[in-house]
Write an enzyme that holds these catalytic residues in place. Structure first.
Site, PDB file in Angstrom:
ATOM      1  N   HIS A 241       0.837  -1.362  -0.047  1.00 29.47           N
ATOM      2  CA  HIS A 241      -0.023  -0.067  -0.197  1.00 29.47           C
ATOM      3  C   HIS A 241       0.952   1.416   0.097  1.00 29.47           C
ATOM      4  O   HIS A 241       2.094   1.229   0.537  1.00 29.47           O
ATOM      5  CB  HIS A 241      -0.904  -0.041   1.222  1.00 29.47           C
ATOM      6  CG  HIS A 241      -1.646  -1.172   1.352  1.00 29.47           C
ATOM      7  ND1 HIS A 241      -1.732  -2.347   1.998  1.00 29.47           N
ATOM      8  CD2 HIS A 241      -3.064  -1.374   0.736  1.00 29.47           C
ATOM      9  CE1 HIS A 241      -2.478  -3.163   2.042  1.00 29.47           C
ATOM     10  NE2 HIS A 241      -3.411  -2.476   1.193  1.00 29.47           N
ATOM     11  N   HIS A 242       0.395   2.289  -0.484  1.00 28.73           N
ATOM     12  CA  HIS A 242       0.918   3.644  -0.562  1.00 28.73           C
ATOM     13  C   HIS A 242       1.404   4.015   0.707  1.00 28.73           C
ATOM     14  O   HIS A 242       0.605   3.947   1.552  1.00 28.73           O
ATOM     15  CB  HIS A 242       0.186   4.625  -1.476  1.00 28.73           C
ATOM     16  CG  HIS A 242       0.652   5.886  -1.287  1.00 28.73           C
ATOM     17  ND1 HIS A 242       0.050   7.228  -1.229  1.00 28.73           N
ATOM     18  CD2 HIS A 242       2.165   6.277  -1.716  1.00 28.73           C
ATOM     19  CE1 HIS A 242       0.884   8.166  -1.329  1.00 28.73           C
ATOM     20  NE2 HIS A 242       2.173   7.663  -1.506  1.00 28.73           N
TER      21      HIS A 242
END
Ligand SMILES: [Zn+2]
Ligand SMILES: [Zn+2]
Length: 390
Positions: free
Chosen positions: A172-173
């Site tokens: 995930h970012h």
């Protein structure tokens, strides 16, 4: 090798816990540390118990209102409508008893890791419960109540005036860390993640590059679903090595979320343990080349608690110690945990080549990722260098 690496751990990390059905389960930490021990990868003197930080120490990064909400949530004295504006109380990041103390323990441990390194107690520290990269200044998000990495970076800036590079390879970012230092050219954030087109938190586009003085100091590589090892490792190495060389950090922080593995239930990058060896290998080399060895490794995501997290983080820890774990997983580890695991526990430390079925669209995916790399790296090294010139 310099001083032996340290692992920050105690069973008290169990207090950071959203409930038995929640994917962010602290049992994975215990299962992992047990594997590290049984593989003979650690001595008792390498384990340091975590120390909670004070609320004061969270203030440089987090708003007073959020800190009030966290403490209030943990004491059960706030209503859902009072928690919601702070990202607390939803299914992802629900309130739990003792949330304030548990959060200060995790953030404190990351701060402690930074201190241990700067005080010369160790070159490399692994804070296995850290890496809460979705925490924002004024809002909890995505299982992250606060942002421990940001708290440590901010401390390092104020206390030592040093430049920190933050490399995030969670699926995930790393949106929280990026946003907290978006204006800041003394912190380079690099996030390599699955594209946010369909995945939480939806950000991390190549065009997000920082702003004002910090323009050029946020780097994002949003990769396609089913990227697989070859493309992932290739892009990681081709982005990270030149960026770190240009930035010349004084200390490296890596967020080592291992939810990009093909068995992970939440994401689709389809990596194997090969990537989870390649990622820390380069980080380790860069820490020694540019940072006098200063490397703070954090945990992060990872939702296959039985087959992925213990192996990925044992491989990370082994790299920090410059050793290679045996191929066979100790039988006594399997016996200890098998009855609790709903899946058959792995018998080998590394995934076998060919274990994962090849993806037919592989060439297309690799091409798309290459274009993403070109776009992310356009002028990136020059922008960083231009700022470094006195
Ligand atoms: Zn993640
Ligand atoms: Zn080393």
């Amino acid at each position: 090798m310099g001083r032996p690496p340290l692992l920050i751990y105690s069973p008290d990390f169990h207090t950071y816990r959203f409930g038995p059905e929640h994917p962010f389960n602290p049992l994975r930490i215990e299962v992992t540390v047990d594997l590290i021990r049984r593989c003979g990868l650690i001595t008792p003197t390498q384990i340091v118990p975590p120390e909670a930080c004070t609320r004061e120490e969270l203030r440089p990064v987090h708003s007073e209102a959020l800190l009030d909400a966290i403490e209030g949530a943990g004491e059960g004295r706030l209503l859902p409508e009072q928690l919601r504006p702070f990202g607390l109380g939803d299914d992802d990041t629900p309130a739990f008893p003792g949330m304030g103390e548990a959060t200060r323990l995790v953030a404190g441990a990351t701060l402690q890791g930074a201190r241990l390194i700067m005080e010369g107690k160790a070159d490399h520290v692994f804070q296995i419960a850290g890496g809460l990269h979705h925490g924002h200044r004024n809002r909890a998000s995505g299982f992250c109540v606060v942002n421990d990495a940001a708290v440590a970076i901010s401390f390092l800036q104020r206390r030592y005036g040093i430049k920190v590079a933050y490399i995030d390879t969670d699926a995930h970012h790393g949106d929280g860390v990026q946003s907290i230092f978006y204006d800041d050219p003394t912190v380079l954030t690099i996030s390599i993640h699955e594209t946010g087109r369909y995945l939480f938190p939806g950000t991390g586009h190549v065009e997000e590059r920082g702003r004002f003085d910090g323009y050029g100091f946020s780097i994002n590589l949003p990769l396609e679903a089913y990227t697989e090892d070859d493309s992932f490792i290739d892009l990681y190495e081709r982005a990270v090595a030149p960026l770190i060389e240009a930035f010349q950090p004084d200390l490296l922080i890596t967020q080592n979320g291992c939810d990009a593995h093909y068995l992970d239930p939440l994401t689709h990058l389809a990596l194997t343990t090969r990537s989870f060896e390649a990622v820390p290998r380069l980080a380790h080399r860069l820490a020694h080349t540019y940072c006098q060895g200063r490397w703070l490794a954090l945990g992060g995501g990872g939702y296959d608690h039985w087959r992925v997290v213990p192996r990925a983080w044992s491989l990370l820890w082994a790299e920090m110690n410059e050793c290679s774990p045996a191929e066979e997983i100790p039988k006594d580890w399997q016996m200890r945990w098998q009855s609790q695991s709903p899946v058959s526990l792995p018998s080998r430390m590394r995934d076998e080549p060919g274990e994962y079925p090849p993806i037919p669209r592989r060439a297309i995916i690799e091409d798309k990722n290459r274009v993403t790399l070109q776009r992310a790296m356009r002028d990136a090294v020059d922008l960083i260098r231009a700022h470094n010139v006195p």
